[in-house]
Scaffold this motif. Structure first.
Motif, PDB file in Angstrom:
ATOM      1  N   LEU A  36     -66.875 -22.084 -57.035  1.00 44.94           N
ATOM      2  CA  LEU A  36     -66.348 -21.904 -55.678  1.00 44.94           C
ATOM      3  C   LEU A  36     -66.399 -20.439 -55.266  1.00 44.94           C
ATOM      4  CD1 LEU A  36     -65.007 -23.229 -53.211  1.00 44.94           C
ATOM      5  CD2 LEU A  36     -62.800 -22.803 -54.296  1.00 44.94           C
ATOM      6  N   ASN A  37     -66.106 -19.543 -56.190  1.00 49.38           N
ATOM      7  CA  ASN A  37     -66.089 -18.110 -55.869  1.00 49.38           C
ATOM      8  C   ASN A  37     -67.489 -17.544 -55.628  1.00 49.38           C
ATOM      9  OD1 ASN A  37     -63.298 -17.883 -56.002  1.00 49.38           O
ATOM     10  ND2 ASN A  37     -63.298 -17.475 -58.204  1.00 49.38           N
ATOM     11  N   GLU A  38     -68.519 -18.233 -56.123  1.00 49.54           N
ATOM     12  CA  GLU A  38     -69.897 -17.769 -55.913  1.00 49.54           C
ATOM     13  C   GLU A  38     -70.399 -18.038 -54.502  1.00 49.54           C
ATOM     14  OE1 GLU A  38     -73.094 -17.864 -59.025  1.00 49.54           O
ATOM     15  OE2 GLU A  38     -71.790 -19.413 -59.836  1.00 49.54           O
ATOM     16  N   ILE A  39     -69.770 -18.973 -53.813  1.00 54.44           N
ATOM     17  CA  ILE A  39     -70.288 -19.433 -52.527  1.00 54.44           C
ATOM     18  C   ILE A  39     -69.702 -18.608 -51.392  1.00 54.44           C
ATOM     19  CG2 ILE A  39     -70.622 -21.426 -51.033  1.00 54.44           C
ATOM     20  CD1 ILE A  39     -71.945 -21.539 -53.848  1.00 54.44           C
ATOM     21  N   GLN A  40     -70.578 -18.101 -50.531  1.00 56.24           N
ATOM     22  CA  GLN A  40     -70.156 -17.224 -49.437  1.00 56.24           C
ATOM     23  C   GLN A  40     -69.796 -18.039 -48.188  1.00 56.24           C
ATOM     24  OE1 GLN A  40     -72.727 -13.760 -48.820  1.00 56.24           O
ATOM     25  NE2 GLN A  40     -73.771 -14.234 -50.741  1.00 56.24           N
ATOM     26  N   PHE A  41     -68.792 -18.894 -48.329  1.00 54.31           N
ATOM     27  CA  PHE A  41     -68.429 -19.767 -47.213  1.00 54.31           C
ATOM     28  C   PHE A  41     -68.072 -18.974 -45.954  1.00 54.31           C
ATOM     29  CE2 PHE A  41     -67.384 -23.023 -50.543  1.00 54.31           C
ATOM     30  CZ  PHE A  41     -68.308 -23.967 -50.106  1.00 54.31           C
ATOM     31  N   ASN A  42     -67.469 -17.811 -46.125  1.00 53.08           N
ATOM     32  CA  ASN A  42     -67.013 -17.052 -44.966  1.00 53.08           C
ATOM     33  C   ASN A  42     -68.108 -16.213 -44.316  1.00 53.08           C
ATOM     34  OD1 ASN A  42     -64.295 -17.621 -44.302  1.00 53.08           O
ATOM     35  ND2 ASN A  42     -63.650 -16.669 -46.221  1.00 53.08           N
ATOM     36  N   ASN A  43     -69.279 -16.153 -44.930  1.00 45.10           N
ATOM     37  CA  ASN A  43     -70.386 -15.440 -44.312  1.00 45.10           C
ATOM     38  C   ASN A  43     -70.969 -16.331 -43.216  1.00 45.10           C
ATOM     39  OD1 ASN A  43     -72.988 -14.324 -43.703  1.00 45.10           O
ATOM     40  ND2 ASN A  43     -72.934 -13.244 -45.657  1.00 45.10           N
ATOM     41  N   PRO A  44     -70.955 -15.901 -41.961  1.00 43.25           N
ATOM     42  CA  PRO A  44     -71.440 -16.765 -40.868  1.00 43.25           C
ATOM     43  C   PRO A  44     -72.870 -17.256 -41.072  1.00 43.25           C
ATOM     44  CG  PRO A  44     -70.301 -14.856 -39.977  1.00 43.25           C
ATOM     45  CD  PRO A  44     -70.451 -14.607 -41.453  1.00 43.25           C
TER      46      PRO A  44
ATOM     47  N   SER B 200     -77.259 -18.809 -53.195  1.00 42.25           N
ATOM     48  CA  SER B 200     -76.553 -20.097 -53.265  1.00 42.25           C
ATOM     49  C   SER B 200     -77.382 -21.136 -54.015  1.00 42.25           C
ATOM     50  CB  SER B 200     -76.187 -20.598 -51.870  1.00 42.25           C
ATOM     51  OG  SER B 200     -77.337 -20.822 -51.090  1.00 42.25           O
ATOM     52  N   LEU B 201     -78.719 -21.078 -53.876  1.00 46.96           N
ATOM     53  CA  LEU B 201     -79.560 -21.992 -54.641  1.00 46.96           C
ATOM     54  C   LEU B 201     -79.460 -21.703 -56.139  1.00 46.96           C
ATOM     55  CD1 LEU B 201     -82.801 -22.210 -52.454  1.00 46.96           C
ATOM     56  CD2 LEU B 201     -81.094 -23.993 -52.811  1.00 46.96           C
ATOM     57  N   ASN B 202     -79.372 -20.426 -56.510  1.00 44.37           N
ATOM     58  CA  ASN B 202     -79.172 -20.079 -57.923  1.00 44.37           C
ATOM     59  C   ASN B 202     -77.854 -20.644 -58.443  1.00 44.37           C
ATOM     60  OD1 ASN B 202     -81.583 -18.756 -58.136  1.00 44.37           O
ATOM     61  ND2 ASN B 202     -80.740 -16.690 -58.083  1.00 44.37           N
TER      62      ASN B 202
ATOM     63  N   LEU C  97     -70.757 -27.899 -50.818  1.00 45.37           N
ATOM     64  CA  LEU C  97     -69.475 -28.610 -50.728  1.00 45.37           C
ATOM     65  C   LEU C  97     -69.509 -29.871 -51.599  1.00 45.37           C
ATOM     66  CD1 LEU C  97     -68.623 -28.404 -46.904  1.00 45.37           C
ATOM     67  CD2 LEU C  97     -67.429 -27.275 -48.780  1.00 45.37           C
ATOM     68  N   THR C  98     -70.617 -30.592 -51.534  1.00 48.63           N
ATOM     69  CA  THR C  98     -70.758 -31.809 -52.348  1.00 48.63           C
ATOM     70  C   THR C  98     -70.717 -31.478 -53.829  1.00 48.63           C
ATOM     71  OG1 THR C  98     -72.086 -32.844 -50.609  1.00 48.63           O
ATOM     72  CG2 THR C  98     -72.250 -33.793 -52.814  1.00 48.63           C
ATOM     73  N   GLU C  99     -71.424 -30.411 -54.213  1.00 48.92           N
ATOM     74  CA  GLU C  99     -71.451 -30.008 -55.627  1.00 48.92           C
ATOM     75  C   GLU C  99     -70.054 -29.617 -56.097  1.00 48.92           C
ATOM     76  OE1 GLU C  99     -73.684 -28.991 -59.241  1.00 48.92           O
ATOM     77  OE2 GLU C  99     -74.130 -30.168 -57.435  1.00 48.92           O
ATOM     78  N   TYR C 100     -69.351 -28.833 -55.298  1.00 52.03           N
ATOM     79  CA  TYR C 100     -68.014 -28.397 -55.698  1.00 52.03           C
ATOM     80  C   TYR C 100     -67.072 -29.585 -55.853  1.00 52.03           C
ATOM     81  CZ  TYR C 100     -63.390 -26.291 -55.517  1.00 52.03           C
ATOM     82  OH  TYR C 100     -62.092 -25.942 -55.794  1.00 52.03           O
ATOM     83  N   MET C 101     -67.111 -30.520 -54.921  1.00 52.51           N
ATOM     84  CA  MET C 101     -66.205 -31.667 -55.003  1.00 52.51           C
ATOM     85  C   MET C 101     -66.571 -32.612 -56.146  1.00 52.51           C
ATOM     86  SD  MET C 101     -63.982 -30.881 -52.816  1.00 52.51           S
ATOM     87  CE  MET C 101     -62.977 -32.356 -52.971  1.00 52.51           C
ATOM     88  N   SER C 102     -67.806 -32.474 -56.668  1.00 56.24           N
ATOM     89  CA  SER C 102     -68.205 -33.288 -57.823  1.00 56.24           C
ATOM     90  C   SER C 102     -67.483 -32.865 -59.102  1.00 56.24           C
ATOM     91  CB  SER C 102     -69.720 -33.191 -58.037  1.00 56.24           C
ATOM     92  OG  SER C 102     -70.419 -33.703 -56.930  1.00 56.24           O
ATOM     93  N   TYR C 103     -66.833 -31.708 -59.078  1.00 57.30           N
ATOM     94  CA  TYR C 103     -66.041 -31.252 -60.227  1.00 57.30           C
ATOM     95  C   TYR C 103     -64.693 -31.972 -60.298  1.00 57.30           C
ATOM     96  CZ  TYR C 103     -69.044 -27.221 -61.362  1.00 57.30           C
ATOM     97  OH  TYR C 103     -70.089 -26.406 -61.750  1.00 57.30           O
ATOM     98  N   TYR C 104     -64.342 -32.756 -59.281  1.00 55.10           N
ATOM     99  CA  TYR C 104     -63.033 -33.406 -59.231  1.00 55.10           C
ATOM    100  C   TYR C 104     -63.164 -34.899 -59.517  1.00 55.10           C
ATOM    101  CZ  TYR C 104     -61.104 -29.193 -57.116  1.00 55.10           C
ATOM    102  OH  TYR C 104     -60.696 -27.902 -56.888  1.00 55.10           O
ATOM    103  N   PRO C 105     -62.173 -35.482 -60.208  1.00 54.10           N
ATOM    104  CA  PRO C 105     -62.177 -36.937 -60.400  1.00 54.10           C
ATOM    105  C   PRO C 105     -62.134 -37.656 -59.056  1.00 54.10           C
ATOM    106  CG  PRO C 105     -60.539 -35.872 -61.813  1.00 54.10           C
ATOM    107  CD  PRO C 105     -61.028 -34.828 -60.858  1.00 54.10           C
TER     108      PRO C 105
ATOM    109  N   VAL D  60     -60.935 -25.320 -50.384  1.00 61.81           N
ATOM    110  CA  VAL D  60     -62.081 -24.956 -49.536  1.00 61.81           C
ATOM    111  C   VAL D  60     -61.619 -24.627 -48.127  1.00 61.81           C
ATOM    112  CG1 VAL D  60     -64.192 -25.808 -48.455  1.00 61.81           C
ATOM    113  CG2 VAL D  60     -63.765 -26.261 -50.867  1.00 61.81           C
ATOM    114  N   LEU D  61     -60.857 -25.517 -47.511  1.00 58.68           N
ATOM    115  CA  LEU D  61     -60.440 -25.290 -46.129  1.00 58.68           C
ATOM    116  C   LEU D  61     -59.517 -24.083 -46.020  1.00 58.68           C
ATOM    117  CD1 LEU D  61     -59.927 -28.951 -44.842  1.00 58.68           C
ATOM    118  CD2 LEU D  61     -61.804 -27.383 -44.362  1.00 58.68           C
ATOM    119  N   GLY D  62     -58.836 -23.753 -47.107  1.00 63.99           N
ATOM    120  CA  GLY D  62     -57.978 -22.564 -47.116  1.00 63.99           C
ATOM    121  C   GLY D  62     -58.760 -21.269 -47.062  1.00 63.99           C
ATOM    122  N   LYS D  63     -60.073 -21.345 -47.314  1.00 66.61           N
ATOM    123  CA  LYS D  63     -60.909 -20.142 -47.266  1.00 66.61           C
ATOM    124  C   LYS D  63     -61.309 -19.771 -45.838  1.00 66.61           C
ATOM    125  CE  LYS D  63     -63.030 -20.013 -51.846  1.00 66.61           C
ATOM    126  NZ  LYS D  63     -62.769 -18.588 -52.065  1.00 66.61           N
TER     127      LYS D  63
END
Length: 460
Positions: free
Chosen positions: A203-211, A182-184, A223-231, A244-247
């Motif tokens: 978004l697809n690189e991030i393992q959100f569903n991995n506990p 995730s740091l990469n 999450l902050t980085e991903y939302m920075s892609y949006y106006p 995100v929440l749909g994942k």
């Protein structure tokens, strides 16, 4: 005697076999006498317990509770030193350290943490770049996403190379491998609000569903980085939030943390139409949701907040206010608004640190809008701090020169008007037109600038 020794040995084997993880810290010549074992995320079901280890008595700390696994840290309270560690279930971690520089001296035979300590030493050797960056910011330099990436390129390249090689020596399921991956992804990411493919790829690189991912320091950062892609507009931010929440299933351990992140984000005053965005969030993920993760009291509080916000629609007449000014004279909000092209309704508290920063910033934006667009903008400023001394209030007005086109009034305690405007925190800004209709809600300096910028574009 022989029987007793066998019984003692059997008891010890039984104890260690029940342990879900063990940790031992051996120290010599250290300023600290204790060290705390901590994690970046607290959870009462599966977490590394908040333990205290004596550095004067070497011995194992044994936990019988199973953990999901993740990234924690050793915190030394006297020297304020922090060393990150990785712990998976059933791990046994023994470390030793000595002298004043704990990170330089720390040793272990555990392969994962040996790698992790080497990584942290490399990171520390590159910390001068962070110092230079902060110095540039202190001197007033502003960085775009791409400029920031260029500034940190040497550091990012060095750390990414180390992490990439380290991942090859780790199991994919190791908490450290998940952390490094995730740091990469974060270091490769340069948010671009027009590059939709890059946004989706991140978004697809991030393992959100991995506990285990929740129990790393990266959950909020990604999450902050991903939302920075949006106006910074509510309707755009809603798209990212829904993706995100749909994942997650709402019974996933990470779901409440993601929910809390978006609850705060959608209230951010730098987002245009943030109130509408927050209403959407509460409606979809609280009122209409079948998820049962929220405590009933918290759910009722959020639904009450939704009812209050839904009662202040855009382009509708603002609720009446008639409050006393600094001379004791009553000032009616709607009558005041008729004398101006626009009126900013301000709820603030003179002792509030956010107010001391944001109110002057907003004032600068208003003066610029008045000059560029030839507007007359009123400020109906409400001292929203019951019981504040008049001297403190007037000192705030004088210090920031909040005088031109102002009505300074005070809110007497917790009144229904305070609740109607959802002004239970400070500062809160609304924008009204000449008729007193609400044209902007829960604004900040950025969103006020954008509002008048759009007016300037429309007038060309």
């Amino acid at each position: 005697m022989k029987y007793f020794l066998l019984l003692l040995l059997a008891s010890f084997i039984s104890l260690t076999s029940q342990a879900q993880f063990r940790i031992k810290v051996t120290a010599k010549n250290t300023a600290d006498s204790i060290v705390y074992v901590r994690t970046s995320v607290y959870d009462d079901q599966n977490y590394v317990p908040k333990d205290t280890i004596s550095l004067r008595k070497s011995g194992w700390k044994i936990s019988k509770k199973a953990i999901i696994g993740g990234i924690g840290f050793l915190y030394f309270p006297k020297t304020k030193a922090k060393i990150w560690i990785c712990l998976d279930n059933n791990d046994s971690l023994s470390v030793s350290l000595s002298g004043p520089d704990y990170l330089a001296s720390i040793q272990t035979k555990d392969k994962k943490n040996k790698l992790f300590f080497e990584y942290q030493r490399l990171e520390k050797s590159l910390a001068f770049i962070d110092t230079l960056y902060k110095k540039e910011q202190a001197n007033g330099r502003k960085f775009s996403y791409s400029e920031r990436a260029a500034f940190f390129k040497m550091k990012s390249d060095s750390l990414t190379k180390f992490r990439t090689q380290a991942i090859k020596r780790l199991k994919p399921t190791d908490a450290l491998a998940i952390h490094f991956k995730s740091l990469n992804a974060l270091d490769r990411s340069i948010p671009d609000r027009k590059n939709y493919a890059k946004r989706a790829a991140f978004l697809n690189e991030i393992q959100f569903n991995n506990p285990k991912y929740l129990f790393t320091p990266n959950f909020k950062a990604t999450l902050t980085e991903y939302m920075s892609y949006y106006p910074l507009q509510a309707d755009s931010m809603q798209v990212g939030m829904d993706l995100v929440l749909g994942k997650f299933n709402c019974d996933a351990k990470a779901y409440p943390y993601a929910f809390d992140f978006f609850a705060r984000l959608m209230k951010n005053r730098n987002i245009q139409n943030n109130t509408e965005g927050y209403v959407y969030f509460l409606t979809r993920y609280v009122k209409q949701s079948g998820c049962k993760f929220l405590p009933e009291k918290r759910k009722m509080e959020l639904l009450q907040e939704l009812d209050g916000l839904s009662g202040l629609p855009l382009n509708q007449l603002s609720p009446a206010l008639n409050l006393a000014d600094t001379t004791g004279k009553s000032v009616d909000l709607h009558s005041f608004a008729k004398d101006y092209d626009y009126t900013l309704l301000v709820f603030y508290a003179p002792t509030c640190e956010h107010c001391q920063k944001e109110v002057p910033e907003v004032e600068k934006v208003l003066k610029m809008a008045e000059s560029v667009l030839q507007l007359k903008i009123g400020r109906y400023a409400i001292c929203n701090e019951p019981g504040v001394p008049d001297a403190t209030w007037k000192e705030f007005i004088a210090k920031y020169n909040l005088k031109e086109n102002y009505a300074h009034v005070t809110m007497p305690g917790i009144t229904k008007e305070r609740l109607i405007y959802d002004a239970l925190s400070n500062p809160v800004f609304y924008l009204l037109d000449k008729q007193g209709n609400i044209v902007g809600k829960k604004l900040g300096a950025v969103t006020i600038r954008k509002f008048f910028g759009a007016k300037q574009q429309a007038s060309r």
